[in-house]
Design a protein around this motif. Structure first.
Motif, short mmCIF file in Angstrom:
data_model
loop_
_atom_site.label_atom_id
_atom_site.label_comp_id
_atom_site.label_asym_id
_atom_site.label_seq_id
_atom_site.Cartn_x
_atom_site.Cartn_y
_atom_site.Cartn_z
N PHE A 23 0.82 -1.21 0.00
CA PHE A 23 0.00 0.00 0.00
C PHE A 23 0.86 1.26 0.00
O PHE A 23 0.46 2.26 -0.61
N ILE A 24 1.99 1.24 0.64
CA ILE A 24 2.87 2.42 0.62
C ILE A 24 3.43 2.64 -0.77
O ILE A 24 3.40 3.76 -1.30
N ASP B 201 0.09 2.60 -3.71
CA ASP B 201 -1.01 3.54 -3.53
C ASP B 201 -0.58 4.82 -2.81
O ASP B 201 -1.36 5.77 -2.75
N GLY B 202 0.61 4.82 -2.22
CA GLY B 202 1.05 5.98 -1.46
C GLY B 202 0.22 6.18 -0.20
O GLY B 202 0.03 7.29 0.28
N TYR B 203 -0.27 5.10 0.35
CA TYR B 203 -1.20 5.12 1.47
C TYR B 203 -0.59 4.39 2.66
O TYR B 203 -0.22 3.23 2.55
N ILE B 204 -0.47 5.07 3.79
CA ILE B 204 0.02 4.44 5.01
C ILE B 204 -1.20 3.93 5.77
O ILE B 204 -2.02 4.72 6.25
N SER B 205 -1.31 2.61 5.86
CA SER B 205 -2.48 2.00 6.48
C SER B 205 -2.30 1.87 7.98
O SER B 205 -1.50 1.06 8.46
#
Length: 132
Positions: free
Chosen positions: A59-60, A63-67
């Protein structure tokens, strides 16, 4: 650069899956509850953490998303699985579940020195008996 991360993520998930399958075989094949608890907690925790960390990296990177949910899942598994395994093994030992016949050393026997039976008897005392 993305190829390196793809390989790293794939290896983490594959390694975690292999470790989890091996721990499942350990649960089936190991002879007593203490060795099974070891297989259920140590290796399964490592396997699940590798899979979750691979998902977190996915995801990092893609998607550039820190879950935060994956981070909390990693923390939760890391903190609870070994503690639960320890408590299950401790409860089994305190209730006289026999060790495997091939066990070489019982490190708790000299420490407890008969206290195991006394503690078990104290835990069996009901509330009504204490009131009398």
């Amino acid at each position: 650069m993305m190829t390196i991360f793809s390989i790293l993520i794939g290896l983490l998930v594959l390694f975690g899956s292999i470790i989890s399958v091996l721990s499942a075989f350990g649960l089936i094949r190991l002879p007593d509850v203490y060795l099974r608890a070891h297989a259920a907690t140590k290796s399964t925790t490592l396997g699940i953490l590798c899979i979750l960390f691979g998902s977190f990296l996915f995801f990092i990177v893609y998607d550039g998303y820190i879950s935060a949910r994956l981070l909390l899942g990693i923390l939760f598994v890391f903190m609870t699985a070994p503690v639960a395994g320890h408590l299950n093994a401790r409860a089994a030992y305190r209730t006289d579940v026999p060790l495997w016949k091939g066990t070489v050393q019982d490190a708790l026997a000299p420490v407890l020195r008969g206290k195991k039976r006394i503690l078990a008897e104290e835990e069996e005392v009901s509330v009504d008996e204490k009131d009398e």
